[in-house]
Design an enzyme around this catalytic site. Structure first.
Site, mmCIF file in Angstrom:
data_model
loop_
_atom_site.group_PDB
_atom_site.id
_atom_site.type_symbol
_atom_site.label_atom_id
_atom_site.label_comp_id
_atom_site.label_asym_id
_atom_site.label_seq_id
_atom_site.Cartn_x
_atom_site.Cartn_y
_atom_site.Cartn_z
ATOM 1 N N ASP A 67 30.988 31.897 34.537
ATOM 2 C CA ASP A 67 31.386 33.168 33.982
ATOM 3 C C ASP A 67 31.759 33.342 32.518
ATOM 4 O O ASP A 67 32.059 32.114 31.765
ATOM 5 C CB ASP A 67 32.395 33.802 34.906
ATOM 6 N N ASN A 136 43.371 35.324 44.999
ATOM 7 C CA ASN A 136 43.076 36.166 46.125
ATOM 8 C C ASN A 136 41.414 35.642 46.719
ATOM 9 O O ASN A 136 40.663 36.552 47.309
ATOM 10 C CB ASN A 136 42.442 37.561 45.128
ATOM 11 N N HIS A 138 38.965 34.484 45.159
ATOM 12 C CA HIS A 138 37.685 34.645 44.259
ATOM 13 C C HIS A 138 37.193 33.345 43.839
ATOM 14 O O HIS A 138 37.928 32.357 43.848
ATOM 15 C CB HIS A 138 37.881 35.755 43.296
ATOM 16 N N GLU A 143 34.993 38.598 43.189
ATOM 17 C CA GLU A 143 36.268 39.176 43.399
ATOM 18 C C GLU A 143 35.999 39.616 44.920
ATOM 19 O O GLU A 143 35.119 39.697 45.371
ATOM 20 C CB GLU A 143 36.820 40.535 42.632
HETATM 21 C C1 F6R Z 1 36.634 30.571 36.017
HETATM 22 C C2 F6R Z 1 36.555 30.790 37.364
HETATM 23 C C3 F6R Z 1 37.538 31.529 38.265
HETATM 24 C C4 F6R Z 1 38.847 30.275 38.411
HETATM 25 C C5 F6R Z 1 39.862 30.664 39.203
HETATM 26 C C6 F6R Z 1 41.099 29.724 39.150
HETATM 27 O O1 F6R Z 1 35.784 30.182 35.565
HETATM 28 O O2 F6R Z 1 35.536 30.771 37.766
HETATM 29 O O3 F6R Z 1 37.146 31.677 39.554
HETATM 30 O O4 F6R Z 1 38.351 28.954 38.725
HETATM 31 O O5 F6R Z 1 40.235 31.842 38.618
HETATM 32 O O6 F6R Z 1 41.591 29.714 38.050
HETATM 33 P P1 F6R Z 1 42.912 28.525 37.600
HETATM 34 O O7 F6R Z 1 42.103 27.242 37.683
HETATM 35 O O8 F6R Z 1 43.257 28.750 36.318
HETATM 36 O O9 F6R Z 1 43.943 28.775 38.430
#
Ligand code: F6R
Length: 246
Positions: A67, A136, A138, A143
């Protein structure tokens, strides 16, 4: 979906790095899909260390990021381009011609999504997709509510995700939209590894593992993936009633 529970973050990161390194050893031209965020930093550190100390080479691999925020130039300090360069791609022997991150400044973001999806398809598909998980549930920026059959597309970020990521941005304002690889695209990866650390992920992990597969918990889609594994530290696993899910 198998789950490995490791005593702490470093052990979880080392185990994940070992799997990625082994896959690369078996197939040098593996196609990897990778996340940003706090969680994978330890795995990236371990992989960089393997590159430096024992010559693990990434030169023939292809990399896709999951992303990128819309509106952030590739040199913006909070962009995932910069994150990946500073934490991984810039520290290994990755071939820049085989490193792909969605372009958050593309004049036509929808066209950029189609292009990105086509490039992924053109490689013959992803061998290993590494994921983090949002509080959440995701994955990528898919999401809650993201259709399981979705492809790379423009998404609105939830308020909760923007709040968690706000510290990276001036005036604590995270962008409202992002490009994310879709759920179906993730599901098609031959192997999926989901990494989670900390008690703030315990609820999402438990919902993904122990609830029914539901679009309201995106990570729960992985329950039906033929080759998906969770890499958890004890804190992230603390919400699991049975400890190890099989
Ligand atoms: C970022 C991504 C998100 C993160 C998720 C957890 O490229 O794909 O899904 O993996 O938000 O983020 P952290 O590791 O910062 O808790």
């Amino acid at each position: 979906m198998r789950a490995g529970v490791f005593p702490d973050y470093e052990a979880m990161s080392a185990a994940a790095a070992d799997v990625v390194a082994r896959r690369l050893g078996e197939e040098h031209s593996s196609v990897l899909m990778l996340p940003t965020g706090i969680t994978p930093l330890g795995m990236y550190r371990q992989l960089v260390e393997m590159h430096n100390s024992r010559g693990l080479s990434f030169a023939d691999a292809t990399f896709f990021n999951l992303d990128e925020y819309i509106g952030l130039a590739p040199d913006h300090r909070a962009s995932y381009h910069v994150y990946m360069k500073e934490n991984f791609y810039g520290l290994i022997d990755a071939d820049p011609a085989r490193v792909f991150v969605p372009d958050g400044t593309a004049p036509d973001p929808e066209a950029e999504c189609e292009r990105y999806e086509a490039v992924i398809r053109g490689t013959g598909g992803v061998d290993v997709c590494v994921l983090g998980i949002g509080r959440n549930g995701h994955i990528g920026f898919n999401e809650p509510g993201a259709p399981f059959d979705s492809r790379t597309r423009v998404v609105e970020l939830s308020e909760s995700t923007r709040k968690v990521n706000a510290a990276d941005f001036e005036a604590d304002r995270a962008p409202e939209r992002a490009i994310t690889v879709g759920m179906a695209t993730i599901f098609e990866a031959r192997e999926v590894m989901l990494l989670a650390s900390g008690t703030n992920k315990a609820g999402a992990v438990a919902a993904a593992v122990e609830g029914d597969a539901s679009e309201s918990v995106p990570a729960s889609m992985l329950k039906s993936h033929p080759h998906a594994s969770l890499f958890l530290d004890e804190d992230a696993a603390s919400g699991l009633g049975r400890g190890i899910a099989g």
